[in-house]
Write a protein that holds these residues in place. Structure first.
Motif, mmCIF file in Angstrom:
data_model
loop_
_atom_site.group_PDB
_atom_site.id
_atom_site.type_symbol
_atom_site.label_atom_id
_atom_site.label_comp_id
_atom_site.label_asym_id
_atom_site.label_seq_id
_atom_site.Cartn_x
_atom_site.Cartn_y
_atom_site.Cartn_z
ATOM 1 N N ASN A 169 62.222 22.724 44.457
ATOM 2 C CA ASN A 169 62.550 21.312 44.671
ATOM 3 C C ASN A 169 62.527 20.947 46.156
ATOM 4 O O ASN A 169 63.563 20.678 46.751
ATOM 5 C CB ASN A 169 63.936 20.989 44.093
ATOM 6 C CG ASN A 169 64.014 21.232 42.605
ATOM 7 O OD1 ASN A 169 63.178 20.761 41.847
ATOM 8 N ND2 ASN A 169 65.025 21.977 42.171
ATOM 9 N N PRO A 170 61.349 20.951 46.791
ATOM 10 C CA PRO A 170 61.293 20.565 48.208
ATOM 11 C C PRO A 170 61.605 19.081 48.382
ATOM 12 O O PRO A 170 61.387 18.279 47.472
ATOM 13 C CB PRO A 170 59.849 20.875 48.605
ATOM 14 C CG PRO A 170 59.073 20.758 47.321
ATOM 15 C CD PRO A 170 60.010 21.244 46.244
ATOM 16 N N LEU A 171 62.126 18.731 49.549
ATOM 17 C CA LEU A 171 62.412 17.321 49.851
ATOM 18 C C LEU A 171 61.239 16.713 50.601
ATOM 19 O O LEU A 171 60.663 17.351 51.492
ATOM 20 C CB LEU A 171 63.679 17.199 50.695
ATOM 21 C CG LEU A 171 64.983 17.743 50.113
ATOM 22 C CD1 LEU A 171 66.147 17.401 51.040
ATOM 23 C CD2 LEU A 171 65.237 17.194 48.726
ATOM 24 N N VAL A 172 60.902 15.479 50.280
ATOM 25 C CA VAL A 172 59.834 14.748 50.969
ATOM 26 C C VAL A 172 60.467 13.770 51.945
ATOM 27 O O VAL A 172 61.337 12.976 51.568
ATOM 28 C CB VAL A 172 58.946 13.981 49.956
ATOM 29 C CG1 VAL A 172 57.858 13.208 50.704
ATOM 30 C CG2 VAL A 172 58.329 14.939 48.957
ATOM 31 N N ILE A 173 60.030 13.807 53.199
ATOM 32 C CA ILE A 173 60.576 12.927 54.230
ATOM 33 C C ILE A 173 59.996 11.525 54.061
ATOM 34 O O ILE A 173 58.783 11.334 54.139
ATOM 35 C CB ILE A 173 60.260 13.447 55.647
ATOM 36 C CG1 ILE A 173 60.706 14.902 55.800
ATOM 37 C CG2 ILE A 173 60.922 12.558 56.692
ATOM 38 C CD1 ILE A 173 62.145 15.156 55.497
#
Length: 384
Positions: A169-173
């Motif tokens: 679950n990577p975060l997108v900036i």
């Protein structure tokens, strides 16, 4: 006369270097003590001004305030999201903001909240987070790690490096905050639903399954504030604080420390007056021969006095400038360390009192020479 003063300084460079070092050290300490004290005081007051109540798990009031206001300390624990829903329906309250913290990115803390938490902040670029796994990052975070809009970051469990990575679950900036010179510059912000989803709370629409570390509130009036505080304080599992009151207590301790530092600075400056005076007297005593020679070739005592006043004026000016540059270097070097305590130091911030301190240091460095040269003029020491 300026050329002669410089040549004379080069001849006695060891003594002059000692004088400069002595002045620079004391002045740097004084400038640092005042600047840091003012910045901390201003930062605390500005941060505590918006919310008038914080509700969290029972524990330390200071820890709860520092964790939610400056993102330092560890959270006290968690409380049910049901309290957030309950407070959002309360017509005595204007603003209800959930707050949670438990993950990080390369040691940078990640705060789970709502966009309301960043209402007072402006975006440098991009947009506010809306969906799960979107994030807005502080100015320093973007700068330090070269992150841009669209960059993806893999977070890890825990508030320091080395925790379990949430690679799935990577975060997108989606946005980067403008520089605020506050703790917000060093933090990553995302939706509270992102935090729940990351930790496998996919049923985030079922809020009873969610938990938060704290709830920040802004009540509609002082009477409502007292009523809400009394209501939730009755629960033994909850801690209800006024952040301004808690931070005021912290500031009192800071002020006490600052006063001790100021006293030390005064003592150091008094010692410097003594040291500079003694060294000046020794310099003038050693200079009797050259003063006599200057008198013999027709240079008046008035001009001779002026030469030595110019000399020590140059020393004082150089020392004051070096002290100022040294204080800014120290502020810069201390930046990373104090940011871990929620304090962001602005190296460009200059206070009027700092200029006053530098003027005092300059005057102190010149006065002994003036007194000594005037005294020599009266005695006309070349005839001895």
């Amino acid at each position: 006369m300026f050329k002669f003063a410089f040549k004379n300084m080069l001849i006695k460079k060891v003594k002059i270097i000692l004088i400069i070092i002595s002045i620079v050290i004391s002045a740097t300490v004084a400038l640092l003590a005042y600047n840091i004290s003012e910045q901390v005081d201003k930062g605390f007051k500005n941060t505590a001004a918006y919310y008038d109540m914080i509700i969290g798990p029972s524990g330390s009031s200071t820890q709860l305030a520092m964790n939610t206001m400056f993102f330092t300390e560890k959270p006290l624990g968690t409380i049910s999201y049901e309290y957030v829903e309950e407070l959002q329906k309360d017509n005595r309250i204007n603003v209800v903001v959930p707050f949670t913290m438990g993950d990080s990115y390369n040691g940078v803390k990640i705060v789970g909240t709502t966009s309301v938490f960043l209402d007072s902040k402006e975006l440098k670029t991009g947009e506010m987070f809306e969906d799960k796994f979107e994030a807005v990052i502080g100015y320093n975070v973007a700068k330090r790690y070269g992150l841009e809009i669209g960059s993806k970051i893999v977070t890890s469990h825990g508030l320091s490096e080395g925790g379990h990575s949430h690679e799935a679950n990577p975060l997108v900036i989606t946005g980067i905050l403008k520089e605020t010179k506050t703790a917000y510059d060093n933090v990553i912000f995302t939706s509270i639903h992102t935090v729940w989803a990351t930790h496998h709370h996919e049923g985030s629409e079922e809020h009873e399954h969610g938990e938060v570390c704290a709830i920040l509130l802004k009540t509609k009036s002082f009477n409502y504030y007292n009523a809400v505080k009394q209501q939730y304080s009755e629960s033994g599992n909850l801690l209800v604080i006024n952040p301004a009151e808690v931070l005021r207590e912290v500031l009192e301790n800071v002020d006490m420390s600052s006063q001790i530092v100021y006293i030390m600075c005064v003592i150091i400056l008094i010692m410097n007056i003594f040291i500079i005076s003694v060294i000046t007297l020794l310099n003038m005593y050693d200079s009797k021969g050259e003063i006599s020679l200057m008198r013999l070739i027709g240079i008046s005592m008035k001009k001779i006095n002026l030469i030595y006043i110019i000399q020590n004026g140059i020393i004082g000016l150089a020392s004051t400038i070096l002290a100022f540059l040294s204080s800014r270097l120290c502020l810069s070097l201390m930046g990373d360390y104090v940011s871990s305590m929620g304090i962001v130091l602005d190296t460009n911030q200059i206070y009027v009192m700092e200029i006053v301190i530098m003027l005092i240091v300059f005057i102190i460095s010149v006065i002994p020479t003036i007194i000594c040269t005037v005294n020599m003029s009266r005695k006309d020491g070349i005839n001895e």
